[in-house]
Design an enzyme around this catalytic site. Structure first.
Site, PDB file in Angstrom:
ATOM      1  N   ASP A 156      44.763  36.511  44.150  1.00  0.00           N
ATOM      2  CA  ASP A 156      43.718  37.446  43.755  1.00  0.00           C
ATOM      3  C   ASP A 156      43.742  37.559  42.222  1.00  0.00           C
ATOM      4  OD1 ASP A 156      41.901  39.715  43.879  1.00  0.00           O
ATOM      5  OD2 ASP A 156      43.662  40.993  43.603  1.00  0.00           O
ATOM      6  N   LEU A 157      42.726  38.195  41.653  1.00  0.00           N
ATOM      7  CA  LEU A 157      42.699  38.412  40.200  1.00  0.00           C
ATOM      8  C   LEU A 157      43.130  39.830  39.819  1.00  0.00           C
ATOM      9  CD1 LEU A 157      39.541  36.558  38.754  1.00  0.00           C
ATOM     10  CD2 LEU A 157      41.949  36.060  38.339  1.00  0.00           C
TER      11      LEU A 157
ATOM     12  N   THR B 245      38.772  36.221  44.556  1.00  0.00           N
ATOM     13  CA  THR B 245      38.529  37.522  43.945  1.00  0.00           C
ATOM     14  C   THR B 245      37.268  38.187  44.488  1.00  0.00           C
ATOM     15  OG1 THR B 245      38.092  38.635  41.817  1.00  0.00           O
ATOM     16  CG2 THR B 245      37.320  36.371  42.030  1.00  0.00           C
ATOM     17  N   GLY B 246      37.196  39.491  44.316  1.00  0.00           N
ATOM     18  CA  GLY B 246      35.971  40.210  44.626  1.00  0.00           C
ATOM     19  C   GLY B 246      34.948  40.104  43.510  1.00  0.00           C
TER      20      GLY B 246
ATOM     21  N   LYS C 211      37.541  36.603  52.217  1.00  0.00           N
ATOM     22  CA  LYS C 211      38.274  35.636  51.392  1.00  0.00           C
ATOM     23  C   LYS C 211      38.951  34.567  52.249  1.00  0.00           C
ATOM     24  CE  LYS C 211      39.507  38.576  47.407  1.00  0.00           C
ATOM     25  NZ  LYS C 211      40.630  39.055  46.586  1.00  0.00           N
TER      26      LYS C 211
ATOM     27  N   ASP D 152      46.710  42.518  46.178  1.00  0.00           N
ATOM     28  CA  ASP D 152      47.052  43.931  46.021  1.00  0.00           C
ATOM     29  C   ASP D 152      46.056  44.866  46.674  1.00  0.00           C
ATOM     30  OD1 ASP D 152      44.942  43.447  44.061  1.00  0.00           O
ATOM     31  OD2 ASP D 152      45.468  45.411  43.246  1.00  0.00           O
TER      32      ASP D 152
END
Length: 279
Positions: free
Chosen positions: A12-13, A46-47, A194, A217
């Site tokens: 994730d970012l 990522t979102g 994702k 996270d």
């Protein structure tokens, strides 16, 4: 799962690869550059919108697969669009027609711009150069409701929980949702996640989730964390995510280079060159 069998690194970012300044540290960049040299398949999921995320991953110094908008877009390392899925415009319109607390910032992710109900300085801070520009609009006057994602943010988590329940009353079969952060509620098409997008990449490259290590996270990372051979939760993740996925290991925080530190200590041939702190 043996760490020696890991061939894929997925991260994730925000809150994971990025520190609280929304940047990738030089140490993390050096570890990922070594991963690239060692021929690991690297996927960033990522979102964030792809225009926004691309500006960030370009700083890594090498091309990677990019999953954005929680799985609604996939771009190849050569930045070719491989997969695209948008929300139904009528469904989006019906959500925005609900009585939404005006204190909540409402955002539509469009292809080249994000339309927002108000200017939100905290939200703008997530982008260093505004590669994906905001546009303040009156949603009551909007005509085009096609969107990649609907995003709501407010400092009061309970306000977002109440909004989530209101939306799901009539859209349970239409949308999937996730809290990427306690202050960020996101809605996507039901088919978007994702993990689904990552599976498409793994199939294309001839790998399986069992050969992957994942870092995240937020609740939008949940399925990719539990699908992987090794799923790792950031130390800064919400406590209720840690409790829900209690069988997964919690590592150092994003501000402690948790991802890079873990990789340098646990993946063969990486740690020999990139020692730091224990994750």
């Amino acid at each position: 799962m043996s760490k020696q069998k890991i061939k894929v690194v997925i991260s994730d970012l925000d809150g994971t690869l990025l520190n609280s300044d929304h940047t990738i540290s030089d140490y993390t960049k050096s570890v990922f550059q070594e991963l690239h040299k060692q021929n690991y398949l690297i996927i960033v999921a990522t979102g964030r919108h792809h225009m926004d995320a691309m500006a960030i991953i370009n700083t890594l110094g090498f091309p990677v697969y990019l999953v954005t908008s929680n799985g609604a877009r996939i771009h190849s390392p050569q930045k070719e669009l491989l997969y695209s899925f948008d929300m139904n415009g009528d469904s989006v319109k019906s959500v925005l027609a609900l009585d939404i607390d005006p204190e909540i910032t409402t955002v539509l992710f469009k292809e080249t711009v994000w339309q927002t109900s108000k200017n939100n300085s905290k939200l703008n801070a997530f982008q260093k150069d505004l590669a994906y520009p905001p546009q303040v609009v009156n949603f009551a006057e909007l005509e085009d409701f096609n969107a990649i994602k609907i995003f709501f943010t407010h400092d009061n988590h309970q306000k977002l929980v109440d909004l989530k329940e209101k939306i799901l009353e009539s859209h349970l079969d239409v949308f999937s949702h996730a809290f990427s952060l306690p202050i960020c509620l996101e809605f996507m098409d039901k088919s978007v996640d994702k993990s689904v997008a990552i599976s498409k990449i793994l199939e294309k490259e001839g790998f399986s989730f069992e050969e992957a290590i994942t870092f995240g996270d937020g609740f939008n990372d949940e399925k990719m964390l539990t699908s992987a051979g090794i799923g790792l939760i950031m130390g800064n993740a919400p406590e209720n995510l840690k409790e829900k996925l209690h069988h997964l290991q919690v590592i150092s925080t994003n501000n402690e280079d948790g991802v890079a530190s873990y990789l340098s200590l646990n993946l063969e041939n990486i740690g020999k060159k990139h020692k730091k702190t224990k994750a």
